[in-house]
Design an enzyme around this catalytic site. Sequence first.
Site, PDB file in Angstrom:
ATOM      1  N   SER A  49      15.511 -32.927   7.024  1.00 32.99           N
ATOM      2  CA  SER A  49      14.585 -31.932   6.475  1.00 32.99           C
ATOM      3  C   SER A  49      13.697 -31.420   7.621  1.00 32.99           C
ATOM      4  O   SER A  49      13.704 -31.977   8.730  1.00 32.99           O
ATOM      5  CB  SER A  49      13.708 -32.590   5.408  1.00 32.99           C
ATOM      6  OG  SER A  49      12.936 -33.616   6.014  1.00 32.99           O
ATOM      7  N   ASP A  88      18.419 -29.359   6.413  1.00 32.63           N
ATOM      8  CA  ASP A  88      18.296 -29.314   4.954  1.00 32.63           C
ATOM      9  C   ASP A  88      17.023 -28.566   4.559  1.00 32.63           C
ATOM     10  O   ASP A  88      15.980 -28.725   5.185  1.00 32.63           O
ATOM     11  CB  ASP A  88      18.231 -30.766   4.437  1.00 32.63           C
ATOM     12  CG  ASP A  88      18.335 -30.881   2.938  1.00 32.63           C
ATOM     13  OD1 ASP A  88      17.811 -31.860   2.390  1.00 32.63           O
ATOM     14  OD2 ASP A  88      18.917 -29.979   2.304  1.00 32.63           O
ATOM     15  N   GLU A 140      20.583 -21.429  -1.457  1.00 34.54           N
ATOM     16  CA  GLU A 140      20.453 -21.988  -2.810  1.00 34.54           C
ATOM     17  C   GLU A 140      20.132 -20.881  -3.792  1.00 34.54           C
ATOM     18  O   GLU A 140      19.367 -19.971  -3.484  1.00 34.54           O
ATOM     19  CB  GLU A 140      19.336 -23.042  -2.821  1.00 34.54           C
ATOM     20  CG  GLU A 140      19.118 -23.731  -4.160  1.00 34.54           C
ATOM     21  CD  GLU A 140      18.051 -24.839  -4.088  1.00 34.54           C
ATOM     22  OE1 GLU A 140      18.009 -25.572  -3.084  1.00 34.54           O
ATOM     23  OE2 GLU A 140      17.257 -24.921  -5.036  1.00 34.54           O
ATOM     24  N   GLY A 185      14.680 -36.552  -5.949  1.00 34.69           N
ATOM     25  CA  GLY A 185      13.913 -37.761  -6.221  1.00 34.69           C
ATOM     26  C   GLY A 185      14.584 -38.709  -7.198  1.00 34.69           C
ATOM     27  O   GLY A 185      15.741 -38.538  -7.574  1.00 34.69           O
ATOM     28  N   ALA A 216      21.530 -35.091  -5.849  1.00 35.49           N
ATOM     29  CA  ALA A 216      22.756 -35.739  -6.348  1.00 35.49           C
ATOM     30  C   ALA A 216      22.717 -37.270  -6.287  1.00 35.49           C
ATOM     31  O   ALA A 216      23.721 -37.908  -6.583  1.00 35.49           O
ATOM     32  CB  ALA A 216      23.951 -35.225  -5.562  1.00 35.49           C
ATOM     33  N   ASN A 257      24.374 -33.728  -1.504  1.00 42.77           N
ATOM     34  CA  ASN A 257      23.146 -34.146  -0.804  1.00 42.77           C
ATOM     35  C   ASN A 257      22.605 -35.454  -1.381  1.00 42.77           C
ATOM     36  O   ASN A 257      22.343 -35.539  -2.588  1.00 42.77           O
ATOM     37  CB  ASN A 257      22.071 -33.060  -0.927  1.00 42.77           C
ATOM     38  CG  ASN A 257      22.331 -31.891  -0.004  1.00 42.77           C
ATOM     39  OD1 ASN A 257      23.443 -31.690   0.468  1.00 42.77           O
ATOM     40  ND2 ASN A 257      21.292 -31.122   0.283  1.00 42.77           N
TER      41      ASN A 257
HETATM   42  O1  LIG Z   1      19.130 -32.630  -2.531  1.00 41.71           O
HETATM   43  C1  LIG Z   1      18.746 -33.548  -1.798  1.00 41.71           C
HETATM   44  C2  LIG Z   1      18.943 -35.011  -2.179  1.00 41.71           C
HETATM   45  O2  LIG Z   1      18.291 -35.286  -3.361  1.00 41.71           O
HETATM   46  P1  LIG Z   1      18.163 -36.793  -3.938  1.00 41.71           P
HETATM   47  O3  LIG Z   1      18.787 -37.764  -2.967  1.00 41.71           O
HETATM   48  O4  LIG Z   1      16.695 -37.017  -4.096  1.00 41.71           O
HETATM   49  O5  LIG Z   1      18.898 -36.799  -5.257  1.00 41.71           O
HETATM   50  N1  LIG Z   1      18.162 -33.254  -0.593  1.00 41.71           N
HETATM   51  O6  LIG Z   1      18.138 -31.972  -0.185  1.00 41.71           O
HETATM   52  C3  LIG Z   1      17.574 -34.307   0.237  1.00 41.71           C
HETATM   53  C4  LIG Z   1      16.073 -34.072   0.422  1.00 41.71           C
HETATM   54  C5  LIG Z   1      15.322 -34.047  -0.886  1.00 41.71           C
HETATM   55  C6  LIG Z   1      14.366 -35.231  -1.036  1.00 41.71           C
HETATM   56  O7  LIG Z   1      14.908 -36.313  -1.698  1.00 41.71           O
HETATM   57 NA    NA Z   2      21.064 -28.643   2.446  1.00 41.25          NA
HETATM   58 ZN   LIG Z   3      17.901 -30.703  -1.826  1.00 36.01          ZN
END
Ligand SMILES: O=C(COP(=O)(O)O)N(O)CCCCO
Ligand code: NA
Ligand SMILES: [Zn+2]
Length: 311
Positions: A49, A88, A140, A185, A216, A257
């Site tokens: 991120s 990301d 997105e 989350g 996911a 993700n």
């Molecule tokens: O879509 C996701 C993954 O989401 P998650 O692992 O929380 O289900 N991300 O983009 C990762 C960063 C988001 C903070 O968790």
């Molecule tokens: Na991404």
């Molecule tokens: Zn995300």
Amino acid sequence: PYVNTKDILEKANKEYYAVAAFNINNLEFLQAIVEGGIEKKSPLIIETSEGAMKYAGMGDPLRGASLFVKMVREFADSLDIPIALHLDHGKNFKYIISAIKAGYSSVMIDASDKPLEENIKTTKDIVRIAHAAGVSVEAELGKLAGIEDNVASAESVLVNPDEAKYFVEETQVDFLAPAIGTSHGAFKFKGEAKLDFDRLKKVKELTKMPLVLHGASSVVQEMVEIAENYGADFGGSKGVPSDILKETVRLGINKVNTDTDLRMAFVAGLREFLQNNPKEFDPRKYMETAKTYVKKVVSDRLELLGSANKA
Ligand SMILES: O=C(COP(=O)(O)O)N(O)CCCCO
Ligand code: NA
Ligand SMILES: [Zn+2]
């Protein structure tokens, strides 16, 4: 080898499997993820991120981006499995350009909170620059529920499939993240987990391109139990069940993700080790269980998504 994310996802798109995109902020998560990829002979997408760039660079995102490129390339260049590095949720132009400059394989431009025409304009700007530099682009459409980074989007806005077709034609993005009911989350669903498979199916039919599922993580019960055994409070946590996740892959999701599941595995291992080893203070030892648990979650997910033996 270090590859472009698009190459990994085009193959996954053709052969109808998905590749996990795992978030990192430090060396230990990267080590555990790479070990899982080696064990499963699977391609890997490592993602960071903007916050991770700032964190690693001690406030300087370009330094952070450069550090992650160097770390990931060191592993990738010495291994047979294809590994890509992805930015990301890129929202800040400076950070996106820093990632491109540092050598990231791909960047996400997340303008999903903007009206469609603005999302298109912003995305086109990034695509023009990124493609000129040989970097692929994710965008997105629709909004995840829950807290999306620093933007608390109360309710999710699901993707409009016709809009998705128009969006990809206008922007020429390489892969698209349609919002179909997930959120970031550990607290994704109040009641029963449900995703909008119909919209996903339509987006795939209309775009035929690699698709991304955000939010996911499954919230692995085994890890929740271990963590709570050693003092964590993850009450009310609920992720995307494995069978639902598999169905999204069958319907055309190719990048998945995953951040929360690795965070929970790491902290479960850390809590367990520290509670049971009061005398230990060698970080290579007290993070061992944590890394082992992350590797386990990684390996299981690679198997579940169908990318095992696809390297
Ligand atoms: O879509 C996701 C993954 O989401 P998650 O692992 O929380 O289900 N991300 O983009 C990762 C960063 C988001 C903070 O968790
Ligand atoms: Na991404
Ligand atoms: Zn995300």
